[in-house]
Structure formats: structure tokens, C-alpha cells
Design a protein around this motif. Structure first.
Motif, mmCIF file in Angstrom:
data_model
loop_
_atom_site.group_PDB
_atom_site.id
_atom_site.type_symbol
_atom_site.label_atom_id
_atom_site.label_comp_id
_atom_site.label_asym_id
_atom_site.label_seq_id
_atom_site.Cartn_x
_atom_site.Cartn_y
_atom_site.Cartn_z
ATOM 1 N N LEU A 505 0.691 -1.228 0.056
ATOM 2 C CA LEU A 505 -0.058 0.037 -0.001
ATOM 3 C C LEU A 505 0.757 1.323 -0.109
ATOM 4 O O LEU A 505 0.602 2.300 -0.404
ATOM 5 C CB LEU A 505 -0.916 0.029 1.237
ATOM 6 C CG LEU A 505 -2.166 -0.794 1.250
ATOM 7 C CD1 LEU A 505 -2.898 -1.166 2.413
ATOM 8 C CD2 LEU A 505 -2.955 -0.403 0.168
ATOM 9 N N PHE A 506 1.923 1.181 0.598
ATOM 10 C CA PHE A 506 2.795 2.252 0.885
ATOM 11 C C PHE A 506 3.490 2.791 -0.715
ATOM 12 O O PHE A 506 3.347 4.088 -0.909
ATOM 13 C CB PHE A 506 3.964 2.164 1.497
ATOM 14 C CG PHE A 506 4.912 3.298 1.959
ATOM 15 C CD1 PHE A 506 4.473 4.440 2.501
ATOM 16 C CD2 PHE A 506 6.319 3.312 1.473
ATOM 17 C CE1 PHE A 506 5.232 5.361 2.764
ATOM 18 C CE2 PHE A 506 7.033 4.289 1.575
ATOM 19 C CZ PHE A 506 6.658 5.558 2.403
ATOM 20 N N ARG A 507 3.866 1.970 -1.200
ATOM 21 C CA ARG A 507 4.464 2.349 -2.506
ATOM 22 C C ARG A 507 3.351 2.668 -3.623
ATOM 23 O O ARG A 507 2.975 1.720 -4.184
ATOM 24 C CB ARG A 507 5.481 1.183 -3.295
ATOM 25 C CG ARG A 507 6.236 1.582 -4.424
ATOM 26 C CD ARG A 507 7.325 0.556 -4.796
ATOM 27 N NE ARG A 507 8.457 0.549 -4.187
ATOM 28 C CZ ARG A 507 9.685 1.198 -4.197
ATOM 29 N NH1 ARG A 507 9.638 2.078 -5.105
ATOM 30 N NH2 ARG A 507 10.714 1.227 -3.474
ATOM 31 N N THR A 508 2.827 3.843 -3.954
ATOM 32 C CA THR A 508 1.697 4.042 -4.977
ATOM 33 C C THR A 508 2.313 4.195 -6.003
ATOM 34 O O THR A 508 2.125 5.528 -6.810
ATOM 35 C CB THR A 508 1.183 5.237 -4.285
ATOM 36 O OG1 THR A 508 1.887 6.541 -3.994
ATOM 37 C CG2 THR A 508 0.390 5.028 -2.862
ATOM 38 N N GLU A 509 2.856 3.390 -6.678
ATOM 39 C CA GLU A 509 3.196 3.140 -8.175
ATOM 40 C C GLU A 509 3.285 1.812 -8.410
ATOM 41 O O GLU A 509 3.041 0.851 -7.727
ATOM 42 C CB GLU A 509 4.646 3.652 -8.375
ATOM 43 C CG GLU A 509 5.823 3.012 -7.567
ATOM 44 C CD GLU A 509 7.089 3.364 -8.372
ATOM 45 O OE1 GLU A 509 7.433 3.862 -9.116
ATOM 46 O OE2 GLU A 509 8.144 2.636 -7.593
ATOM 47 N N PRO A 522 -1.121 2.375 -12.096
ATOM 48 C CA PRO A 522 -0.282 1.374 -13.024
ATOM 49 C C PRO A 522 0.950 1.669 -13.743
ATOM 50 O O PRO A 522 1.670 0.940 -14.471
ATOM 51 C CB PRO A 522 -1.262 1.481 -14.122
ATOM 52 C CG PRO A 522 -2.196 2.436 -14.195
ATOM 53 C CD PRO A 522 -2.072 3.220 -12.733
ATOM 54 N N GLN A 523 1.456 3.088 -13.503
ATOM 55 C CA GLN A 523 2.842 3.439 -14.374
ATOM 56 C C GLN A 523 3.883 3.506 -13.137
ATOM 57 O O GLN A 523 3.700 3.467 -11.747
ATOM 58 C CB GLN A 523 2.618 4.784 -14.641
ATOM 59 C CG GLN A 523 1.538 5.170 -15.734
ATOM 60 C CD GLN A 523 1.646 3.886 -16.972
ATOM 61 O OE1 GLN A 523 2.890 3.861 -17.421
ATOM 62 N NE2 GLN A 523 0.687 3.492 -17.510
ATOM 63 N N ARG A 524 4.872 3.028 -13.500
ATOM 64 C CA ARG A 524 6.261 3.367 -12.725
ATOM 65 C C ARG A 524 6.617 5.085 -12.442
ATOM 66 O O ARG A 524 6.130 5.632 -13.510
ATOM 67 C CB ARG A 524 7.467 2.960 -13.370
ATOM 68 C CG ARG A 524 8.666 3.061 -12.527
ATOM 69 C CD ARG A 524 9.750 2.729 -13.026
ATOM 70 N NE ARG A 524 9.864 1.292 -13.858
ATOM 71 C CZ ARG A 524 11.028 0.695 -14.722
ATOM 72 N NH1 ARG A 524 12.086 1.418 -14.589
ATOM 73 N NH2 ARG A 524 10.845 -0.376 -15.013
ATOM 74 N N ASN A 525 6.607 5.635 -11.505
ATOM 75 C CA ASN A 525 6.971 6.784 -11.150
ATOM 76 C C ASN A 525 8.007 7.336 -10.548
ATOM 77 O O ASN A 525 8.292 7.173 -9.198
ATOM 78 C CB ASN A 525 5.649 7.293 -10.315
ATOM 79 C CG ASN A 525 5.797 8.465 -9.614
ATOM 80 O OD1 ASN A 525 6.708 9.288 -10.043
ATOM 81 N ND2 ASN A 525 4.752 9.156 -8.819
ATOM 82 N N ASP A 526 9.305 7.368 -11.162
ATOM 83 C CA ASP A 526 10.643 7.531 -10.628
ATOM 84 C C ASP A 526 10.691 9.019 -10.113
ATOM 85 O O ASP A 526 11.512 9.205 -9.179
ATOM 86 C CB ASP A 526 11.562 7.511 -11.969
ATOM 87 C CG ASP A 526 11.771 6.171 -12.322
ATOM 88 O OD1 ASP A 526 11.743 5.251 -11.633
ATOM 89 O OD2 ASP A 526 12.283 6.019 -13.592
ATOM 90 N N ALA A 527 9.708 9.949 -10.387
ATOM 91 C CA ALA A 527 10.115 11.410 -9.727
ATOM 92 C C ALA A 527 9.835 11.075 -8.182
ATOM 93 O O ALA A 527 10.529 11.798 -7.505
ATOM 94 C CB ALA A 527 8.934 12.195 -10.160
ATOM 95 N N ASP A 528 8.633 10.017 -7.716
ATOM 96 C CA ASP A 528 8.448 10.173 -6.375
ATOM 97 C C ASP A 528 8.907 8.708 -5.738
ATOM 98 O O ASP A 528 8.925 8.678 -4.584
ATOM 99 C CB ASP A 528 6.853 10.044 -6.177
ATOM 100 C CG ASP A 528 6.331 11.429 -6.793
ATOM 101 O OD1 ASP A 528 6.897 12.545 -6.162
ATOM 102 O OD2 ASP A 528 5.294 11.524 -7.398
#
Lengths: 579, 81
Positions: A505-509, A522-528
Motif C-alpha cells: 500500500l505504501f508504494r503508490t506506483e 499502473p505506471q512507474r513513477n521515478d519522480a516520487d
């Protein structure tokens, strides 16, 4: 502390599978005066993931075939960049020394006609696979070395909690005998946890509790002990999910068959992934194929020559999971004419295969003073058997150095009494719930709510169910010491289930292919999220998650290489798109 | 009303079986009992022979491979067969 059996050692190693024996031997080599105890829930002769041996090294970094820099780069890319390169690099630099050590002890590796190690290419980029056709005797070799090193061994003890002194440093371990239920308090100046994967987290599709991919003795005991001692755990949401033989749930072994011409195929017998090395992205393509019109997925060997098939049968039916031949015979499966039906495994934690483990640095130190960890449970991504040996080596030597000049801490009688009361409660109840039933329900909930694709609301409901199971633990009834072991394991599995849900749940990507595919992110989110996600028990006793920056890379990755593992699908084998 | 707690058992056929003619547990051998990772085997005090006491088998084979007389047979558990 009624009836507790108290003993004293300098170092206790918990877990006698792969990393544990190496840690114990290397600690004794570093300082022969140390009193070292190897503690095992099973019997050291046949315990752990390699109880029946292993058919090869998956990550051998051998001069002339691969370099530590190249390996570090490959694992960084295979793990979507989220690695502590110092830890991976430390493994890679010592990989060959570990192979030479095992070789000197009598473990046999395949060699070519010139006498060189016969390294095969299975990974996407480099060559790191070294077959061990006679790998069935690894445990015998280790046992001989344990005896030679004069390591004390105690079998059949279920370790349940670590002891800590006033300063928080580890001061021993507690547990009970799974045959007599005698309670043990083992004082020590340091502890190495080498308890293997959390392999009884998800329920196999067969519904059979012990039909797991991992040796089911590895229930996640080490994860729970480290957590309750306040250690940080890293990237648990990067689940272990493996491509396996359906129902049998053992590895189909593309590593073994790949270099001989076998491959993972769809129902049309076509190759759909370029590389059979287990990664999140590979599992993603595997899952897509299972879900799509081209499924199910098979291991294809039926095109190979008779002598090749005989070689494959000899290797696969005598090492690691030797009952495989009987399974195939029972269903009339013959590699010569039939493809082997495959499926995906239940979820688990295992850094040996993915990245989910107790955080350690390149010295095998956890975040708790005096606590070391190695093997499948310690977070060095894709570490496999050779990484377990290597980090066992680090843990043994560094723990031996740490111990020098330290004395045993006083035992806190209240800690011991609390643990005795907790552990023995199921035996003292006159009636109640059967551990096997509670385990079945708990692990079914793990499948229902945590198995990828991960859905936020489902994981939240899962947490409510795991809370309810916590209440059920108070009603467990054990009728024997053996069943008391199963009751203790249910509590461990419940802790791991809650960790799996909260970490996810913590990793929202989404990241690591299928391992952490979140439908609503559903996407990888490198910024966050280009960071580690750690989890620990905070000072108030709550399970809490937080970010940790990825350590600066030692081996730089250029932008073209970064996406190498994103392109695993064979061109032309695209999934049909719904209209 | 007095509700009384009852426990029932579920039957299962043990996947590990032992050839009593070959088993030498009555001579003091405990190899299969020692090596089982899940601690599922025991010596039956009535017969002096090894048997599967708990059906939680991982079909991993040390009991069969390490038996000095070849007395132990491991079948794939029925649910997976």
C-alpha cells in the motif's frame, strides 16, 4: 523463567540451510576460541532451500566470463534500479572466492574440456550460470565442514524471538523444542539470522498448505523475529512470484534446460520471452500469456534429441526436487512428446529471488546492533544460493569481529516470561482452533487480497482480515509440541501478511513487473518512487513505512541499458488486443 | 442449553510409507526421522518401525534417499498428483 533451559554462547546462528552453516564456519575460522551455536528448526543435515542439493549456480561471477561491475549492472537493471549497489557489488567481488571455497570443500561444478568452469548464458545480458550436475551432495559437504570446524549444533528448535539488552543490542534468542516443547533461552553476544524465505505466505493454487515453492519449513520466522526486534525491512512489496510446474510447484528449470535448447513456450509451442531469467518483467510477460488467448504456458523440450532429454532427466530428477520424475510419470508426461504445463507460484518474500528482505549492508549487518542476516531473508537482490553462501561468510566474519571484547548482557526475566506465556498459550488451552485451519484461512486471504494485480481497496480489506486473524491466534489450540510449532508459524505468517499488505500500500506506483503491479497506480513513477521503501516497528509498536534514498551507484548505468529488461517479449509474439 | 465443544479429524492417506521388512528402526536406526525437514516421521512404539505421523509432506525425499535399507517410499501427495 520457569523451566527455561538457559545456555550461553558467543554467537548463535539461526538457520542451518545455506548461509547459516557458512556463517558459523567462517566465524570459527576468524576466531577459533568463539563458542558458536548453529540452531535449526529442522536438522542441519537436510534443512533449508537446498535440503536435496542444487543443480547449479545462478549468479557465478567468474573471471574470464563476467566481471563484478557487469554483474552489478545487470542486477541493478533487472531490479528496476532500486538496489544498494554496494551490497550487490560486495557479493559480486567475492563470488569467485566463494566458488573456490566450495570447490576446495568438494562441491563439484561443471567444467569444459579445457578444465575451465562451463559457464552458461541465461540472463539477458551476461553469462553467470554454472551447472552442478552432482549438486545433490552440497549439504553433506557443508555438514562435514561444520563438524571439522567444531561448530555446536542443536536441531529441532523453533526460534521465536530475539533477546535484547537495555541498549537494544541483541543479547540472545528464545525458542522451543518442537518435540518436547522445552523452552530455550540462549544467551549470545551476537546473532545471525539465516532463516530463509517467507515461503508459506500465499496459498499454492493446489490449496495444499505444504505444496509451496519454498521448503515450507521456511515460514518467514526470520522476517518476524527481525521485525519484532526493530530491524528495518526493505522493499517487501517486491514479492517473490515464480514460474513453476503447475500443481507440483517446483521450478521447471529453464536455467538447466535453456542452455540445452529448452525454453518457455505458449500453448502454440512458440517462444514469447527472449530470456528465461526470473525477473519481475519476465513474470509480467508470463502472466500476460497465462491470462491471454495464448495460454497456458509450458516448458518445451519435445523438440530435443533423445540424449539431450536423458541428460535433462538425470539432472532434474536427481537434484533440488527429485520427486519431479514421479510427478511427471503419474500424469503420463514425457518430455519427448509432451510440453510441461506451467503456472505461477503463490506470493512470498525472498531476496534470493527478488528483493524483499531484512535490510542489510555490505557487511551483512542489519539496522539492529549485534544482529546480522544472510541468505534468502536478507535484502541483497537476486542473491540466490551463492549469494547466501557469500553473505553468510560476511556475517560470520563480521559478527566474530563485533563480539571481540564484548560480554554477555544480563537477561531480562520479564522478556523471557512474556515470550514463554505467548508461545505456550495454545498448548495450555483446553480447546480451540486448529492451527492448520487458521493457517489455511489466513493464506487464502493472502491470495484473495494481496496476489498481484494489487488493488488498493482489496489490500485494505486484507488488513482488516489479518487483524481478525490476530484475534484468532488467541484461540489457537495445540495438542502436541509439533502442533505448537505450527501454531507459532501461523503467528509468523500473519506478521508477514500484514507486512506484505502495508508495504504494498505504501508504494503508490507500479514497479518490478508483476511483483508490484498496482492496478490503480499502473505506471512507474521515478519522480516520487525511485527510492527504497523500508518498513519497521516504531517505538510505539506500530508497523510503519518510510522512504530511503537509493545509495549513489558505484557502477553507472547509461540510459540505453536501463530499459534492457523492459524489452523481454519476443517481437511478433504480441498479445491479442481486445476490440 | 449446554453446548459442548467437539473436535473432529480429517482423514488422509500418508504419502510416505515404510516397508516393515526392510525398516531397521527397531535396531536403533532413526535416519528418516532425523532428516525430515518438517519433522513428520516417528517410530511406532508398537511395531518398532518408522511411520508418517503428520501429513504435511513437501515430497522432498531426504527420508527415502538417506534410508540405509531403501525402506521408505515417498509418493506425491494426492492433492497434487
Amino acid at each position: 523463567m520457569n523451566d527455561a533451559l538457559v545456555s550461553e554462547y558467543d554467537l548463535v546462528v539461526v538457520g542451518g540451510g545455506t548461509a547459516g552453516p557458512m556463517a558459523a564456519i567462517k566465524a570459527k575460522e576468524r576466531n577459533p576460541a568463539l563458542r558458536v551455536l548453529l540452531l535449526d528448526k529442522a536438522h542441519v543435515k537436510r534443512s533449508g532451500a537446498i535440503s536435496m542439493g542444487m543443480d547449479g549456480l545462478n549468479n557465478a561471477v567468474i573471471p574470464g566470463h563476467a566481471t563484478p561491475e557487469q554483474y552489478t549492472k545487470e542486477i541493478t537493471i533487472a531490479n528496476d534500479g532500486i538496489v544498494n549497489q554496494a551490497a550487490v557489488y560486495a557479493y559480486a567481488r567475492n563470488s569467485f572466492a566463494t566458488i573456490e571455497q566450495l570447490d576446495r570443500w568438494g562441491v563439484r561444478f561443471e567444467r569444459d574440456e579445457t578444465g575451465d568452469y562451463a559457464v552458461k548464458k541465461v540472463h539477458h545480458m551476461g553469462a553467470y550460470v554454472l551447472p552442478m550436475p552432482e549438486g545433490h551432495d552440497v549439504k553433506k559437504v557443508l555438514y562435514r565442514q561444520l563438524k571439522r570446524a567444531r561448530v555446536a549444533i542443536t536441531n529441532r528448535i523453533v526460534a521465536t524471538r530475539l533477546l535484547q539488552g537495555d541498549d537494544g543490542a541483541i543479547s540472545g534468542v528464545m525458542g522451543f523444542d518442537c518435540r518436547t516443547a522445552a523452552f530455550h533461552v540462549i544467551r549470545a553476544k551476537a546473532v545471525v539470522l539465516a532463516c530463509g524465505a517467507a515461503g508459506r505466505l500465499g496459498l499454492p493454487a493446489s490449496g495444499y498448505l505444504m505444496g509451496t515453492y519454498e521448503n515450507p519449513t521456511n515460514a518467514g520466522d526470520g522476517y518476524a523475529m527481525a521485525y519484532h526486534a526493530g530491524a528495518e525491512l526493505a522493499n517487501l512489496e517486491c514479492f517473490q512470484i515464480n514460474p513453476l510446474i503447475k500443481d507440483y510447484n517446483g521450478p521447471a528449470c529453464a536455467y538447466v534446460t535453456g542452455p540445452l535448447g529448452g525454453f518457455t513456450a505458449n500453448s502454440r509451442g512458440q517462444r514469447f520471452i527472449e530470456c528465461d531469467y526470473w525477473s519481475g518483467q519476465m513474470m509480467w510477460e508470463f502472466w500476460q500469456e497465462l491470462q491471454g488467448g495464448n495460454g497456458p504456458v509450458f516448458l518445451k523440450l519435445d523438440h530435443l534429441a533423445e540424449e539431450t532429454i536423458q541428460t535433462i532427466e538425470t539432472i532434474l530428477h536427481s537434484n533440488e526436487r527429485p520427486s519431479r520424475g514421479e510427478f511427471h510419470a503419474g500424469r503420463g508426461t514425457d518430455y519427448r512428446r509432451d510440453m510441461v504445463e506451467m503456472h505461477i507460484s503463490e506470493i512470498g518474500f525472498c531476496s534470493g529471488h527478488s528483493a524483499s528482505g531484512v535490510w542489510v549492508n555490505e557487511r551483512a549487518e542489519t539496522s539492529v546492533q549485534g544482529l546480522y542476516s544472510a541468505g534468502d531473508m536478507a535484502a541483497v537482490p537476486h542473491n540466490y544460493m551463492l549469494g547466501a553462501f557469500t553473505y553468510g561468510w560476511f556475517a560470520g566474519e563480521n559478527a566474530a569481529d563485533y563480539i571481540a571484547g564484548r560480554s554477555l548482557a544480563a537477561i531480562d526475566g520479564a522478556q523471557v516470561e512474556r515470550e514463554q506465556a505467548r508461545v505456550f498459550a495454545p498448548l495450555l488451552r483446553e480447546n480451540g482452533l486448529a492451527p492448520s485451519q487458521v493457517e489455511y484461512k489466513l493464506r487464502r486471504f493472502v491470495n484473495d487480497y494481496l496476489q498481484p494485480p494489487k488493488v488498493t481497496r482489496k489490500m485494505e480489506i486484507g488488513l482488516e482480515r489479518f487483524d481478525a486473524i490476530r484475534d484468532d491466534l488467541e484461540q489457537l489450540h495445540a495438542t502436541s509440541a509439533h502442533e505448537l510449532m505450527r501454531a507459532a508459524e501461523v503467528s509468523v505468517i500473519r506478521d508477514c501478511a500484514e507486512m506484505a499488505a502495508r508495504a504494498s500500500l505504501f508504494r503508490t506506483e507500479s514497479r518490478w513487473g508483476l511483483y508490484h503491479y498496482r492496478v490503480d497506480h499502473p505506471q512507474r513513477n521515478d519522480a516520487d518512487w525511485f527510492c527504497h521503501a523500508h518498513l519497521k516497528k516504531d517505538d510505539a509498536g506500530r508497523m510503519t513505512s518510510f522512504k530511503r534514498a537509493v545509495e549513489p551507484y558505484i557502477v553507472p548505468i547509461d540510459s540505453q541499458e536501463r530499459s534492457a529488461y523492459d524489452r523481454l517479449r519476443v517481437a511478433g509474439a504480441e498479445q491479442p488486443v481486445p476490440a | 442449553m449446554t453446548f459442548t465443544f467437539r473436535e473432529t479429524t480429517q482423514r488422509s492417506a500418508a504419502p510416505v510409507t515404510v516397508d516393515h521388512d526392510k525398516c531397521i528402526a527397531d535396531k536403533g536406526c532413526t535416519v528418516c526421522v532425523d532428516v525430515c525437514p518438517l519433522d513428520l516421521l516417528a517410530i511406532d512404539p508398537d511395531t518398532g518401525k518408522a511411520y508418517m505421523k503428520f501429513d504435511e509432506c513437501w515430497y522432498c525425499m531426504p527420508c527415502a534417499k538417506d534410508c540405509p535399507t531403501g525402506a521408505v517410499r515417498v509418493e506425491i501427495p494426492y492433492l497434487l498428483r
